[in-house]
Design a protein around this motif. Sequence first.
Motif, PDB file in Angstrom:
ATOM      1  N   PRO A   1      -3.061   8.094 -10.609  1.00 18.53           N
ATOM      2  CA  PRO A   1      -4.013   7.632  -9.598  1.00 18.53           C
ATOM      3  C   PRO A   1      -5.407   7.428 -10.179  1.00 18.53           C
ATOM      4  O   PRO A   1      -5.713   7.894 -11.277  1.00 18.53           O
ATOM      5  CB  PRO A   1      -4.032   8.782  -8.575  1.00 18.53           C
ATOM      6  N   PRO A   2      -6.274   6.737  -9.439  1.00 17.52           N
ATOM      7  CA  PRO A   2      -7.669   6.597  -9.880  1.00 17.52           C
ATOM      8  C   PRO A   2      -8.269   7.958 -10.202  1.00 17.52           C
ATOM      9  O   PRO A   2      -8.037   8.941  -9.495  1.00 17.52           O
ATOM     10  CB  PRO A   2      -8.354   5.959  -8.663  1.00 17.52           C
ATOM     11  N   TYR A   3      -9.054   8.016 -11.274  1.00 20.71           N
ATOM     12  CA  TYR A   3      -9.572   9.289 -11.755  1.00 20.71           C
ATOM     13  C   TYR A   3     -10.799   9.788 -11.001  1.00 20.71           C
ATOM     14  O   TYR A   3     -11.099  10.974 -11.027  1.00 20.71           O
ATOM     15  CB  TYR A   3      -9.925   9.173 -13.241  1.00 20.71           C
ATOM     16  N   TYR A   4     -11.521   8.871 -10.351  1.00 27.95           N
ATOM     17  CA  TYR A   4     -12.791   9.280  -9.752  1.00 27.95           C
ATOM     18  C   TYR A   4     -12.725   9.234  -8.232  1.00 27.95           C
ATOM     19  O   TYR A   4     -12.103   8.348  -7.650  1.00 27.95           O
ATOM     20  CB  TYR A   4     -13.925   8.371 -10.259  1.00 27.95           C
ATOM     21  N   ARG A   5     -13.378  10.199  -7.617  1.00 28.08           N
ATOM     22  CA  ARG A   5     -13.426  10.235  -6.156  1.00 28.08           C
ATOM     23  C   ARG A   5     -14.140   9.002  -5.611  1.00 28.08           C
ATOM     24  O   ARG A   5     -14.935   8.372  -6.302  1.00 28.08           O
ATOM     25  CB  ARG A   5     -14.151  11.510  -5.683  1.00 28.08           C
TER      26      ARG A   5
ATOM     27  N   ASP B   1       0.863  -1.169   0.000  1.00 29.22           N
ATOM     28  CA  ASP B   1       0.000   0.000   0.000  1.00 29.22           C
ATOM     29  C   ASP B   1       0.904   1.224   0.000  1.00 29.22           C
ATOM     30  O   ASP B   1       1.846   1.307   0.798  1.00 29.22           O
ATOM     31  CB  ASP B   1      -0.870  -0.023   1.259  1.00 29.22           C
ATOM     32  N   LEU B   2       0.651   2.176  -0.877  1.00 28.25           N
ATOM     33  CA  LEU B   2       1.557   3.324  -0.961  1.00 28.25           C
ATOM     34  C   LEU B   2       1.562   4.151   0.323  1.00 28.25           C
ATOM     35  O   LEU B   2       2.499   4.924   0.570  1.00 28.25           O
ATOM     36  CB  LEU B   2       1.226   4.193  -2.174  1.00 28.25           C
TER      37      LEU B   2
ATOM     38  N   GLU C   1     -11.437   5.986  -6.451  1.00 28.36           N
ATOM     39  CA  GLU C   1     -10.383   6.303  -5.496  1.00 28.36           C
ATOM     40  C   GLU C   1     -10.559   5.524  -4.204  1.00 28.36           C
ATOM     41  O   GLU C   1     -11.639   5.465  -3.629  1.00 28.36           O
ATOM     42  CB  GLU C   1     -10.420   7.807  -5.204  1.00 28.36           C
ATOM     43  N   VAL C   2      -9.492   4.903  -3.739  1.00 32.21           N
ATOM     44  CA  VAL C   2      -9.459   4.218  -2.456  1.00 32.21           C
ATOM     45  C   VAL C   2      -8.548   4.986  -1.496  1.00 32.21           C
ATOM     46  O   VAL C   2      -8.944   5.312  -0.382  1.00 32.21           O
ATOM     47  CB  VAL C   2      -8.980   2.761  -2.611  1.00 32.21           C
TER      48      VAL C   2
ATOM     49  N   TRP D   1      -1.177  10.322  -1.967  1.00 33.48           N
ATOM     50  CA  TRP D   1      -0.266  10.124  -3.103  1.00 33.48           C
ATOM     51  C   TRP D   1       0.809  11.210  -3.114  1.00 33.48           C
ATOM     52  O   TRP D   1       1.996  10.928  -3.334  1.00 33.48           O
ATOM     53  CB  TRP D   1      -1.041  10.146  -4.414  1.00 33.48           C
ATOM     54  N   PHE D   2       0.392  12.454  -2.875  1.00 32.15           N
ATOM     55  CA  PHE D   2       1.365  13.548  -2.882  1.00 32.15           C
ATOM     56  C   PHE D   2       2.321  13.455  -1.695  1.00 32.15           C
ATOM     57  O   PHE D   2       3.520  13.719  -1.829  1.00 32.15           O
ATOM     58  CB  PHE D   2       0.638  14.902  -2.891  1.00 32.15           C
ATOM     59  N   ASP D   3       1.804  13.094  -0.542  1.00 31.08           N
ATOM     60  CA  ASP D   3       2.660  12.971   0.635  1.00 31.08           C
ATOM     61  C   ASP D   3       3.714  11.892   0.427  1.00 31.08           C
ATOM     62  O   ASP D   3       4.900  12.107   0.700  1.00 31.08           O
ATOM     63  CB  ASP D   3       1.799  12.654   1.864  1.00 31.08           C
TER      64      ASP D   3
END
Length: 257
Positions: free
Chosen positions: A122-126, A102-103, A144-145, A151-153
């Motif tokens: 990343p996944p495109y949808y919230r 897991d990232l 999005e999960v 992702w940015f962190d």
Amino acid sequence: MSRFQDSDLTCNDFLNGRLRLWQPRAGYRAGVDPVLLAAAVPATSSHTVLELGCGAGAAILCVLTRVPGAKGVGVELQPSYADLARRNAAENNLPIEVVEADLSALPADLKQRQFDHVIANPPYYRAGAHSGAADRGRRIALGEVTPLDTWFDTAARRLAPRGHLHMIQKADRLPDMLAGCAGRLGSVEVLPLAARAGRSAELVILRARKGGKAAFRLHAPLILHAGERHDKDGESYTPQVEEVLRHGAAISQFFSK
């Protein structure tokens, strides 16, 4: 998740056959987006590249195909896709290490490493906006999960000083992307991707630099298709985009030097 069988897969050419990728017949399949993302990365033969959420490896393997000598690491949560990325790397003789994780909870040894480039699609949808399945052949890719901010962190923590993040995302997620950079990454630039001239951009590629101080830049859009509309069968990419997709040309020149 079950591992893929060969009957679940197809083998597809990328970069005019320089790269051949096994992909699931059903569910998430890489298209032009990871190829465009890879083309934005100004990597050199001495650089290291980390992809967060690498799937079957399309984006990072495109980078390594375009830049011989560069070395890559892919992080992928789902074992079936991690296996597929390893297979694709091996069959294309490309130097990539695939880490199943897991990232937001990377292994300790990976947390000790830094990279010249981090890339992500990343996944495109919230969360809750798309009901994608997550079983054989169906990657958790559309919905999005993990929050985009995570992702940015993770990217910022793994970048070496002056290293670059490149991320492709839907244009309506740009406010979230800019918020993710705040306090972490600077010298932010955005390249919109528009299907045709005169149309609004549906996707954007964001570039940001660790320790960057330059002012924000919004570039003119990269137009993907020629003509005002799709009026015949077959591909209609602009010559510039055709060079990227077929011959591995870069689009890093659209960003600041």
